[in-house]
Design an enzyme around this catalytic site. Sequence first.
Site, PDB file in Angstrom:
ATOM      1  CE  LYS A  21      -2.824   0.581   3.687  1.00 22.98           C
ATOM      2  NZ  LYS A  21      -2.669   2.031   4.249  1.00 22.98           N
ATOM      3  CB  SER A  22       3.841   2.303   1.807  1.00 25.00           C
ATOM      4  OG  SER A  22       3.229   2.318   3.358  1.00 25.00           O
ATOM      5  N   GLY A  94      -4.513   7.966   5.582  1.00 27.46           N
ATOM      6  CA  GLY A  94      -3.713   9.111   6.107  1.00 27.46           C
ATOM      7  C   GLY A  94      -2.618   9.379   5.082  1.00 27.46           C
ATOM      8  NE  ARG A 122      -4.994   8.295  11.177  1.00 27.46           N
ATOM      9  CZ  ARG A 122      -4.260   7.692  10.328  1.00 27.46           C
ATOM     10  NH1 ARG A 122      -4.881   7.244   9.372  1.00 27.46           N
ATOM     11  NH2 ARG A 122      -3.256   7.254  10.521  1.00 27.46           N
ATOM     12  CB  SER A 167       5.352  10.017  11.117  1.00 26.43           C
ATOM     13  OG  SER A 167       4.547  10.242  10.087  1.00 26.43           O
ATOM     14  CG  ASP A 316       0.989   0.288   9.609  1.00 24.62           C
ATOM     15  OD1 ASP A 316       0.380   0.899  10.482  1.00 24.62           O
ATOM     16  OD2 ASP A 316       0.847   0.520   8.560  1.00 24.62           O
ATOM     17  CE  LYS A 343       0.345   4.271  13.150  1.00 27.09           C
ATOM     18  NZ  LYS A 343       1.029   5.320  11.942  1.00 27.09           N
ATOM     19  NE  ARG A 347      -4.860   0.169  13.194  1.00 22.91           N
ATOM     20  CZ  ARG A 347      -4.300   0.473  12.092  1.00 22.91           C
ATOM     21  NH1 ARG A 347      -2.895   0.567  12.058  1.00 22.91           N
ATOM     22  NH2 ARG A 347      -5.025   0.615  10.780  1.00 22.91           N
TER      23      ARG A 347
HETATM   24  C1  S3P Z   1       2.568   4.870   6.146  1.00 20.83           C
HETATM   25  C2  S3P Z   1       3.338   5.088   7.247  1.00 20.83           C
HETATM   26  C3  S3P Z   1       3.158   4.734   8.534  1.00 20.83           C
HETATM   27  C4  S3P Z   1       1.758   3.715   8.805  1.00 20.83           C
HETATM   28  C5  S3P Z   1       0.764   3.840   7.669  1.00 20.83           C
HETATM   29  C6  S3P Z   1       1.481   3.979   6.067  1.00 20.83           C
HETATM   30  C7  S3P Z   1       2.982   5.540   4.976  1.00 20.83           C
HETATM   31  O1  S3P Z   1       2.338   6.086   9.077  1.00 20.83           O
HETATM   32  O2  S3P Z   1       1.019   3.369   9.853  1.00 20.83           O
HETATM   33  O3  S3P Z   1       0.022   2.600   7.576  1.00 20.83           O
HETATM   34  O4  S3P Z   1       2.840   4.981   3.767  1.00 20.83           O
HETATM   35  O5  S3P Z   1       3.820   6.039   4.832  1.00 20.83           O
HETATM   36  P1  S3P Z   1       3.141   6.832  10.106  1.00 20.83           P
HETATM   37  O6  S3P Z   1       4.288   7.294   9.124  1.00 20.83           O
HETATM   38  O7  S3P Z   1       2.437   8.121  10.256  1.00 20.83           O
HETATM   39  O8  S3P Z   1       3.542   6.323  11.230  1.00 20.83           O
END
Ligand code: S3P
Length: 429
Positions: A21-22, A94, A122, A167, A316, A343, A347
């Site tokens: 996903k990222s 997010g 959030r 983050s 996660d 989140k 969680r």
């Molecule tokens: C993500 C970063 C993480 C993760 C989220 C996806 C990303 O959040 O929890 O599911 O794609 O950069 P944070 O960077 O805010 O911790």
Amino acid sequence: MERRVSSPRSLQGEVTVPGDKSISHRAVLFNALADGSAHIRNFAPGQDCRSTVACLRNLGVAVEEPRPGVLVVHGVGLPGLAEPPDVLDAGNSGTTIRLLTGVLAAQPFLSVVTGDGSLRSRPMGRIIQPLRLMGAQIWARGGDSLAPLAIHGRPLQGVRHRLPVASAQLKSCLLLAGLFATGETVVEEPVASRDHTERLLRAMGADLSSQGNAVTVRPAKALRPLDIEVPGDISSAAAWLVAGAVHPHARVTIKGVGVNSTRTGIIDILREMGARITLSGQRDVGGEPVADLTVESSALRGHEEIAGALIPRAIDELPLVALAACFATGKTTIRDAQELRVKESDRVAVTAQELRRLGARIEERPDGMVVQGPTPLRGALGESHGDHRLAMLLGVAGALASGETVVSGADDVAVSYPGFWDDLASLSR
Ligand code: S3P
């Protein structure tokens, strides 16, 4: 929607999890800003990445989907986005709202970005305040801390940012703003978070360098389009790693999983707890390391020290770690994980609350959890709280508990892993 789950006699076979996903969010967003077209293969099928695509289309980017999982992105170039005719909807994501805001802060037009009820609760002050230091004009609800965000793009100046939390979303937001800013933008984290943004931007020609936990980006004139094959998502694979390690009759192989070291905390934690996990067929896919993961039934021990630099590497997956800890001998302590509270749901609270309904002995702490094991879990009614990872946690818990578990909100899995229930059925023998 509800799902009823009971423990199968065995968990056996091979699965392929959805694209990461990222990486999918970044692949489509960065290619939208490139000079030319790119193909993305194995694009994540979940709703979150669809939200990113929908926002980009509203910003004038043509994105085609000739086959499921394949996107063709026609980049408009760094200065090429157009003012959106309507509010941009980041849905539950997010990553979408935070990365996009970094880009929009520098565009010469007005945009408004919002999301669902979870996303609108959030924290957004963490991106608004540092972007303002670069010259951005952003307005938000809740004393400038909550979406919807109204962004009027302006010329930005590079700034040195020291982030109070690790983050990747915040880091990536500021690095993207830095591409459009004058001078250098430096983003320093207390501990390293996932580095997919750095890898992809560098591969697309951005002037970006890392030193320790600090990343420096200089203004870019152009980005080269980049064809990408997205590796399997280790955060989705984690469900099967935990199910396979705990179930007494299990052997599961997950093919083509991304094993970037900023994401493999779950493998390290489970191995330290005694899980039998092997990696094979290591290769490189889309500039990221990939492997096939095999997990077998294991005798787990508690883990007293899940903390510090391990936390962002497994953020996660921590709810699944808590589940594994219920079946481990001894106490497991998760600390330094206060980010888990902001989140898609809180969680820490909901993991403790939902696993307790199945009989788990979990104590909630401000920054984590303490789990006493081994505690045999009994099926019960569990609630996803609108959180995809909670829905999957309860699905895995149901496959490990005695009796029947009813998962309410089961279709929330569609945010990241639409095929989750089918894959659970196919592994259950
Ligand atoms: C993500 C970063 C993480 C993760 C989220 C996806 C990303 O959040 O929890 O599911 O794609 O950069 P944070 O960077 O805010 O911790």
